[in-house]
Enzyme design. Structure first.
Site, PDB file in Angstrom:
ATOM      1  CG  HIS A 265      65.144  48.405  65.154  1.00 19.02           C
ATOM      2  ND1 HIS A 265      65.545  49.645  64.708  1.00 19.02           N
ATOM      3  CD2 HIS A 265      65.951  48.118  66.218  1.00 19.02           C
ATOM      4  CE1 HIS A 265      66.543  50.094  65.461  1.00 19.02           C
ATOM      5  NE2 HIS A 265      66.802  49.189  66.393  1.00 19.02           N
TER       6      HIS A 265
ATOM      7  CG  ASN B 169      42.550  73.484  79.560  1.00 16.15           C
ATOM      8  OD1 ASN B 169      43.523  74.222  79.440  1.00 16.15           O
ATOM      9  ND2 ASN B 169      42.306  72.493  78.716  1.00 16.15           N
TER      10      ASN B 169
ATOM     11  CG  ASP C 182      40.593  62.624  75.978  1.00 14.08           C
ATOM     12  OD1 ASP C 182      39.816  61.665  76.100  1.00 14.08           O
ATOM     13  OD2 ASP C 182      40.923  63.098  74.874  1.00 14.08           O
TER      14      ASP C 182
ATOM     15  CD  GLU D 111      65.671  45.109  69.190  1.00 11.24           C
ATOM     16  OE1 GLU D 111      65.685  45.320  67.956  1.00 11.24           O
ATOM     17  OE2 GLU D 111      66.640  45.365  69.925  1.00 11.24           O
TER      18      GLU D 111
ATOM     19  N   GLY E  77      46.620  66.445  93.043  1.00 10.18           N
ATOM     20  CA  GLY E  77      46.517  65.528  94.169  1.00 10.18           C
ATOM     21  C   GLY E  77      46.538  66.227  95.505  1.00 10.18           C
TER      22      GLY E  77
ATOM     23  N   GLY F  31      46.193  71.126  99.029  1.00  9.51           N
ATOM     24  CA  GLY F  31      47.533  71.685  98.939  1.00  9.51           C
ATOM     25  C   GLY F  31      47.534  73.067  98.311  1.00  9.51           C
TER      26      GLY F  31
ATOM     27  N   GLY G 169      36.820  58.364  72.309  1.00 11.71           N
ATOM     28  CA  GLY G 169      35.858  58.628  73.377  1.00 11.71           C
ATOM     29  C   GLY G 169      36.424  59.504  74.479  1.00 11.71           C
TER      30      GLY G 169
END
Length: 423
Positions: A144, A299, A242, A141, A286, A306, A217
């Site tokens: 909108h 990167n 990041d 909303e 993970g 794993g 940052g």
């Protein structure tokens, strides 16, 4: 206006074709309002400008939801919202009427004021927490109120396969959609509430108000306590180094670092988006079997524990190994490794048998290429098997079969010791 929640799949043939985000965004800013017989609208400000809001008529729960939702729009767009009272606000919130809707007063395409009503019963039915359909309703909303229409030419109710214009019309792409990820049978995503503006919303709001620097940052995104809920979100971050950090998670994940992509986090499919113009430089997997896809930046990719699949996508990428290698349950598959450009980074905490030059590069004598995958002398610690692409680590250069598989690259790469760093 937003309808009551729908959680079942709709029947019917699919209409339209998949559209790029900019076309869906155009529907939000222009197409819907043309369908309504009015026209595009916005407040007379630019990105970073201020919009006053009056939330004083809401209950405490409603005020908290409104603040969360306004913060979500600020984080996505840079628009600022200032609380006022006394009837002079640009956007006034209420909860006295039935349902959820917004309306605006327009003059020459400029919004002079907007009103939002989300009933108290709505919060009773759909919850008052930040991870609820009520939160999504407040974001919708407010969308909108600041100038966005619906993702299709519908209002009040709609059926996927009948009323949609675009195949990607769902909550996954835009909080202004009427279709959940289950209603839309063409998206790859689990049911999840949108708790931020989504990809098409971000493009649309930039088209209306302009773009600005967001979170300049160095930021780390982990959402450790948020992805335990049935929610979807989109990250907006225009600068800095990041990181996506999902090292806390033990479920299989697909982490896509590319802009305009979706990731599968904590057992859910398609629940994390990366907005257009957002560059993620680093990612951590993970404890489960993860697939991590890099982007065109330089990167840094950590597979974690794993048997993971790591993929670069341009730039000078670093693939980090800082967990104990195990040929059965802990080795990574690196695809698209570019010898001479990308590097494999080995932690001295784990790979303690490597000798360095003092610059971080492993000593040339410690690297060996051989079809057997075994060390040939006591200096051989990293062994590349060119016919299979397998990469072994031998802690003491033993020729007795002590080498442990820790990664698999493409076969027949022109690897050198300079492709490995020790930290």
């Amino acid at each position: 206006m937003l309808p009551a929640i729908v959680t079942s799949r709709s029947a019917g043939a699919t209409l339209g074709v998949s559209k790029p985000l900019d076309q869906l965004a155009f529907q939000l800013t222009d197409g819907y309002w043309t369908f309504e017989g009015t026209g595009p609208r916005k407040f007379d400000i630019s990105a970073g400008g201020e919009i006053t809001v009056d939330i004083s008529s809401l209950t405490a729960k409603g005020q908290q939801l409104a603040l969360w939702a306004l913060d979500a729009w600020t984080a996505a767009s840079g628009l600022q919202f200032l609380q006022v009272t006394g009837g002079s606000a640009n956007i006034t919130f209420d909860d006295e009427d039935v349902g959820a809707y917004a309306s605006s007063s327009i003059s020459g395409g400029i919004i002079t004021s907007s009103q939002i009503n989300i009933s108290r019963q709505w919060l009773a039915d759909y919850g008052a927490g930040i991870h609820t359909y009520s939160m999504q309703t407040y974001i919708h909303e407010i969308g909108h109120a600041i100038g966005l229409g619906h993702a299709g030419n519908y209002n009040g109710s709609a059926q996927y396969g009948v009323d949609n214009l675009f195949i990607n019309d769902s909550w996954q792409a835009t909080v202004m959609s009427y279709f959940s990820q289950l209603d839309n049978t063409d998206v790859r995503a689990d049911l999840a509430y949108a708790v931020t503006p989504m990809m098409a919303d971000i493009v649309a709001i930039r088209n209306l108000y302009g773009a600005m620097e967001i979170r300049p940052g160095d930021d780390t995104y982990s959402f450790r306590h948020n992805f335990d809920f049935m929610v979807a979100r989109t990250i907006v971050d225009t600068d800095g180094h990041d990181t996506l950090d999902f090292s806390w998670n033990g479920r299989p994940q697909r982490i896509d670092m590319r802009a305009e992509s979706y990731s599968d986090i904590n057992g859910y499919i398609g629940n994390l988006g990366i907005s257009c113009g957002t560059v993620i430089e680093e990612a951590r997997g993970g404890r489960g079997v993860d697939t991590i896809i890099g982007n065109a930046a330089d990167n840094v990719i950590h597979g974690g524990l794993g048997k993971d699949i790591l993929r670069g996508a341009g730039g000078a990428d670093s693939f980090v190994f800082d967990t104990t290698p195990d040929a059965v349950k802990n080795f990574d598959r690196i695809r698209d490794f570019e010898a001479g450009t990308d590097v494999i980074v080995l932690s001295t905490d784990v790979y303690s048998g490597l000798g360095g030059t003092g610059t971080g590069q492993v000593a040339a004598r410690t690297f060996h290429i051989g079809a057997s995958g075994l060390a040939q002398d006591r200096d051989d610690r990293i062994i590349y098997e060119p016919d299979t692409g397998r990469l072994f680590y031998d802690e003491d250069g033993s020729q007795g079969g002590a080498a442990v598989l820790f990664a698999r690259l493409d076969a027949d790469l022109n690897l050198r010791s300079g492709d490995f760093l020790i930290v």
